[in-house]
Write a protein that holds these residues in place. Structure first.
Motif, mmCIF file in Angstrom:
data_model
loop_
_atom_site.group_PDB
_atom_site.id
_atom_site.type_symbol
_atom_site.label_atom_id
_atom_site.label_comp_id
_atom_site.label_asym_id
_atom_site.label_seq_id
_atom_site.Cartn_x
_atom_site.Cartn_y
_atom_site.Cartn_z
ATOM 1 N N ARG A 1 42.610 53.207 35.127
ATOM 2 C CA ARG A 1 42.719 52.040 35.997
ATOM 3 C C ARG A 1 42.662 52.533 37.440
ATOM 4 N N PRO A 2 41.710 52.063 38.238
ATOM 5 C CA PRO A 2 41.546 52.610 39.590
ATOM 6 C C PRO A 2 42.659 52.180 40.535
ATOM 7 N N GLN A 3 42.855 52.993 41.562
ATOM 8 C CA GLN A 3 43.815 52.646 42.616
ATOM 9 C C GLN A 3 43.218 53.057 43.953
ATOM 10 N N VAL A 4 42.559 52.107 44.592
ATOM 11 C CA VAL A 4 42.010 52.309 45.928
ATOM 12 C C VAL A 4 42.433 51.114 46.773
ATOM 13 N N SER A 5 43.355 51.351 47.693
ATOM 14 C CA SER A 5 43.807 50.275 48.585
ATOM 15 C C SER A 5 43.100 50.395 49.926
ATOM 16 N N SER B 1 32.700 37.568 47.595
ATOM 17 C CA SER B 1 32.338 38.783 46.865
ATOM 18 C C SER B 1 33.111 39.993 47.378
ATOM 19 N N ALA B 2 33.276 40.095 48.690
ATOM 20 C CA ALA B 2 34.034 41.214 49.261
ATOM 21 C C ALA B 2 35.485 41.183 48.812
ATOM 22 N N ALA B 3 36.097 40.010 48.802
ATOM 23 C CA ALA B 3 37.492 39.881 48.373
ATOM 24 C C ALA B 3 37.645 40.279 46.908
ATOM 25 N N LEU B 4 36.688 39.889 46.077
ATOM 26 C CA LEU B 4 36.753 40.251 44.665
ATOM 27 C C LEU B 4 36.600 41.755 44.477
ATOM 28 N N PHE B 5 35.721 42.365 45.261
ATOM 29 C CA PHE B 5 35.520 43.807 45.165
ATOM 30 C C PHE B 5 36.811 44.549 45.507
ATOM 31 N N LYS B 6 37.479 44.134 46.561
ATOM 32 C CA LYS B 6 38.733 44.783 46.945
ATOM 33 C C LYS B 6 39.790 44.637 45.852
#
Length: 415
Positions: free
Chosen positions: A196-200, A166-171
């Motif tokens: 389209r979001p951009q949060v790395s 779930s964490a990997a999918l959220f990222k």
């Protein structure tokens, strides 16, 4: 009525009681004849009547019965019990709360600290919800996280109970540059009017049981209402949602207890090992299945809601009804295992109002059982005749769910 039948029988030389019923109750006679033909056909195909259960009733009258009080493997009909129990314990409009916090400081789009997700056990947290949160983070000015992603459970995404997955999918969802075709398709279907979001996130993913001491809560995300989550569970027969909701209601034993009490049947007629129906040990009698539906209908109506708001409707919904041939407006729950096929629902009729039917079929003949069940419901509708206007339980004001609706995200603290 029995006295009248006895008098007529004496006057005409005591003709068979069933023949008299056929004259006085023609609808009932037609239904019993169809039941016998249905069971005979299955027997000729190698499926014994002892493996089959049938129960058909209106709110006031039993119309057809075959092993109606015998608990049989019910598969995902179990989800009716889960629906009844969780909506008995929580309000229809209950929403799960997922919070997003930060540590450190924000410097020119860079969060020099950790991004913290505090889970709220939302069972329908999917791509669209994560994308909407990514856009909300962008609106706060956060485009890059120098630290870690910290997950405080319970958190589940896309129906994966494993935290790491779930964490990997959220990222992935937070950064459109890493989107897979599946994520892009979800965005195009429900969110194409949004950015389209951009949060790395540069750091690792960490899991901890308590909220970090120095976290500042930035966003609160509220789920779709519980009633809509129940409807989506039933339309698609989603097992993971069902397991989550059953745990909320106290577990399988508590779900069975509440369902039996509400359905007003003996406890042994609802035997559950989980809330989803996976496993033939989940057993429900056809009578109990209809009892649960009528109880659910009554409970919803008392709060100005309807069965149409929590069940799949023929002619409106896809999911498990994608290839079924059922009369329009029929509300149903399907159930399938490798050797079980079940169909339980309610049908609007002119003769008896709302009629509940339950077919629990045992044997490895899923497609054949489904076709036979659909024909049975069609026969019911034709025999009892569709009404000019279905009852309130078949009407719903709810539209399509708005996945990823930014209106369900509230800014708590801006930086």
């Amino acid at each position: 009525m029995l006295e009248l039948l006895a008098a007529v029988a004496w006057y005409w030389g005591q003709p068979p009681f069933e023949a008299l019923k056929a004259v006085i109750f023609p609808y009932n006679a037609a239904l019993y004849q169809y039941r016998d033909r249905y069971l005979q056909t299955l027997a000729e195909e190698g499926f014994a009547p002892s493996q089959q259960g049938i129960w058909i009733q209106s709110a006031q009258q039993l119309l057809v019965n075959h092993q109606g009080d015998r608990p049989l493997a019910a598969a995902s009909v179990t989800k009716i019990a889960t629906s009844l129990a969780v909506l008995d314990k929580y309000p229809f409009d209950y929403q799960f709360l997922t919070r997003i916090g930060t540590t450190g400081r924000l410097d020119n789009g860079v969060l020099r600290g950790d991004l913290v997700l505090i889970g709220g056990n939302d069972p329908l947290f999917v791509w669209e919800e994560a994308i909407a949160l990514g856009n909300a983070l962008n609106r706060l000015g956060i485009r890059h996280v120098q630290g870690n992603l910290v997950i405080v459970p319970p958190f589940m995404m896309n129906f994966y109970p494993e935290l790491q997955t779930s964490a990997a999918l959220f990222k992935l969802a937070l950064d459109h540059r890493r989107w897979t075709p599946e994520i892009a398709a979800a965005y195009a279907q429900h969110l194409k009017e949004q950015p389209r979001p951009q949060v790395s996130i540069a750091g690792r993913t960490r899991f901890q049981g308590t909220i970090p001491a120095k976290v500042t809560i930035r966003l609160e995300h509220r789920s779709l209402p519980l009633g809509e989550i129940v409807r989506q569970m039933n339309i698609y027969s989603n097992n993971q949602i069902a397991e989550s909701l059953a745990e909320m209601a106290g577990g399988a034993a508590a779900v069975a207890q509440v369902a039996a009490r509400k359905a007003q049947v003996p406890a042994q007629e609802i035997q559950l090992i989980n809330g989803s129906g996976l496993g033939e040990e989940n057993r429900i009698s056809p009578r109990a299945a209809c009892g649960m539906l009528f109880a659910l209908q009554q409970a919803l109506a008392a709060k100005n809601h309807s069965l149409a708001e929590v069940l799949a409707m023929a002619g409106r919904d896809g999911g498990t009804l994608e290839d079924r041939q059922l009369p329009a407006a029929t509300l149903v729950k399907t159930g399938s295992l490798w050797s079980v096929s079940a169909l339980v629902g309610v049908l609007p009729t002119a003769q008896y109002g709302t009629v509940c039917f339950a077919f629990l079929n045992g044997g490895s003949n899923l497609e054949g059982f489904r076709r036979a069940q659909d024909r049975y419901v069609q026969h019911l509708s034709q025999t009892l005749q569709p009404p000019q206007r279905p009852g309130a339980e078949f009407r719903s004001q709810a539209g399509a769910p708005r996945f990823g609706d930014p209106q369900r995200i509230q800014v708590v603290t801006a930086q």
